[in-house]
Enzyme design. Structure first.
Site, PDB file in Angstrom:
ATOM      1  N   LYS A   1      40.335  27.697  27.041  1.00  0.00           N
ATOM      2  CA  LYS A   1      40.370  27.022  25.418  1.00  0.00           C
ATOM      3  C   LYS A   1      41.744  26.921  24.980  1.00  0.00           C
ATOM      4  CE  LYS A   1      35.611  27.767  24.933  1.00  0.00           C
ATOM      5  NZ  LYS A   1      35.081  28.861  25.511  1.00  0.00           N
TER       6      LYS A   1
HETATM    7  C1  LIG Z   1      33.690  28.822  26.057  1.00  0.00           C
HETATM    8  C2  LIG Z   1      33.705  29.266  27.552  1.00  0.00           C
HETATM    9  C3  LIG Z   1      32.705  28.843  28.329  1.00  0.00           C
HETATM   10  C4  LIG Z   1      31.690  27.734  28.094  1.00  0.00           C
HETATM   11  O1  LIG Z   1      32.534  26.882  28.066  1.00  0.00           O
HETATM   12  P1  LIG Z   1      31.715  25.213  27.110  1.00  0.00           P
HETATM   13  O2  LIG Z   1      32.911  24.324  27.367  1.00  0.00           O
HETATM   14  O3  LIG Z   1      31.346  26.077  25.935  1.00  0.00           O
HETATM   15  O4  LIG Z   1      30.430  24.995  28.114  1.00  0.00           O
HETATM   16  C5  LIG Z   1      32.739  29.672  29.515  1.00  0.00           C
HETATM   17  N1  LIG Z   1      33.480  30.744  30.001  1.00  0.00           N
HETATM   18  C6  LIG Z   1      34.256  31.017  29.006  1.00  0.00           C
HETATM   19  C7  LIG Z   1      35.129  32.313  29.487  1.00  0.00           C
HETATM   20  C8  LIG Z   1      34.655  30.506  27.889  1.00  0.00           C
HETATM   21  O5  LIG Z   1      35.389  31.023  26.774  1.00  0.00           O
END
Ligand SMILES: *Cc1c(COP(=O)(O)O)cnc(C)c1O
Length: 432
Positions: free
Chosen positions: A107
């Site tokens: 993220k």
């Molecule tokens: C947010 C997240 C996901 C999921 O990603 P999306 O884009 O919401 O499908 C998977 N793994 C981790 C560690 C995350 O923080």
């Protein structure tokens, strides 16, 4: 470039409006009107380009018409001040390590890019007092909060489900103070997401406040996630291993995988995708039945994927003209229980020495189960295992070291405001 809403009930908007608004007024998600194919010469050279060079080329295809080249380059280079290396795990399986950023999850890429782009637009408009709302299942909150920390004119509200994020995840957005407010919601991630969406549609709030969203519904968070699909491919191309590449993506809200689908649309030679889920198998069920049935999320040890109504499903549908058959040509689905996630983490660690986090474990296991001999699999290792310390340590029966970056967050004091999941309470808090 213009951006349209997946619901197509509102006019197209500029990049600036799409970024500042987040969600379209008809509750649809914004999509770029054109997805440009990149030239063959780019793909021929990709193995010799740096991450930032690759990312800038991709960013230019979307944002180049709206942001001058120097500014865009600064935003891209500044966002990507960390690497996303591809590590070999076993046989024809590679891990795309997306946990080398400041909050140790993927993220950071979208969060940092969006923070910079939004600040640029806000300055340009001479706006003050912008409120950024973000719902988090664990990792978005920290990436966005840290991306915006101390940015003038912006206040971030992080909504998270009480008792459903790991202790370390919580530290990363509740200890910052300053222009970051953490809101602990007595409910699930879906409740948090619903509060944010409702706030955008509330006329009264929108008249009084400048609101925007930093969830993957925002194009400025979602599109930059395409960068590392290109760069992962480049790293394998450099080693002559980029044939029949399959990406396996641990998925919750489906923003990450959708960015990969966009990369493929831009001509990146990806053979196919696997959407790896935990017990929240809504997408898997859709692939089986053709019927999308959102339902309340259930809690798992891969908590950042505990999503019962993935927002970006609307974008997947839109990209494939709502055709199940077309979707199935590019994406297959699979899901894992907590027990099998545990088993995967344990077995992989003892057999290969590679320590997976519970989310990456779903992606890895999907490749073990589905990858064909002539394919090369890359799973997205979406967060560092130490973010899920208690879970991972209990699985492997040993303690793991916590990276310094994480330890720094753990020293701060938790500050958060508890609310219930009724909109009224949230609204009052925003108006205060
Ligand atoms: C947010 C997240 C996901 C999921 O990603 P999306 O884009 O919401 O499908 C998977 N793994 C981790 C560690 C995350 O923080």
């Amino acid at each position: 470039m213009k951006y349209y809403s997946t619901n197509r009930q509102t006019p197209e908007v500029s990049l600036q409006e799409a970024v500042v608004k987040g969600l379209a007024p008809d509750r649809g998600l914004y999509m770029p009107e054109k997805i440009k194919a990149l030239p063959q010469s780019f793909y021929d050279n990709i193995g010799s380009m740096s991450f930032q060079e690759i990312a800038y080329t991709v960013a230019d295809a979307f944002f180049g018409e709206d942001i001058d080249a120097d500014t865009l380059k600064d935003i891209v280079y500044d966002t990507l001040n960390f690497d996303t290396p591809v590590a070999h795990v076993t046989d024809n399986i590679y891990s795309l390590e997306l946990f080398h950023g400041p909050t140790l999850a993927f993220k950071d890429v979208g969060g940092r890019f969006m923070a910079r782009l939004l600040s640029y637009f806000i300055k340009k408009q001479g706006q003050k007092d912008v409120k950024v709302l973000v719902a988090t299942s664990g990792d978005t909150g920290s990436a966005v909060a840290n991306g915006f920390l101390r940015v003038e004119g912006i206040h971030v509200y992080v909504l998270y489900p009480k008792g459903k994020v790991s202790r370390i995840q919580e530290c990363q957005f509740t200890t910052l103070g300053q222009n970051i407010t953490a809101i602990e919601v007595d409910g699930t991630f879906d409740d948090c997401q619903a509060l944010v969406k409702t706030a955008f549609l509330d006329e009264d709030l929108n008249k009084k406040l400048n609101l925007t969203s930093a969830n993957s519904i925002n194009v400025a968070r979602f599109l930059p996630q395409a960068f590392y699909y290109f760069y992962a491919y480049a790293q394998l191309a450099k080693q002559g291993k980029a044939k029949n590449v399959v990406f396996s993506v641990p998925s919750g809200n489906f923003g990450n995988i959708t960015a990969g689908l966009i990369a493929k649309r831009m001509g990146l030679p990806i053979k196919r995708f696997i959407a790896a889920n935990n017990s929240n198998d809504i997408f898997y069920e859709y692939l089986q039945t053709g019927i999308y049935t959102p339902r309340p999320s259930v809690q798992t040890i891969a908590n950042a994927m505990d999503v019962g109504d993935p927002s970006n499903f609307a974008r997947v549908l839109d990209l494939y003209d709502k055709s199940l058959d077309k979707i199935k040509t590019d994406i297959s689905g699979i899901w894992y229980t907590d027990n099998s996630i545990r088993e995967t983490v344990k077995k992989t660690y003892s057999e290969t020495g590679y320590l997976l986090d519970p989310h990456g474990a779903c992606g890895y296991q999907a490749l073990i189960d589905e990858l064909k001999d002539n394919e090369t699999g890359i799973f997205l290792e979406t967060a560092h295992p130490a973010k899920f310390l208690e879970v991972v340590e209990s699985i492997i029966g040993a303690s793991i070291s916590i990276p310094d970056k994480l330890q720094a967050f753990m020293k701060g004091e938790k500050q958060s405001i508890g609310i219930n999941k009724e909109f009224k309470e949230f609204k009052n808090l925003l108006l205060k």
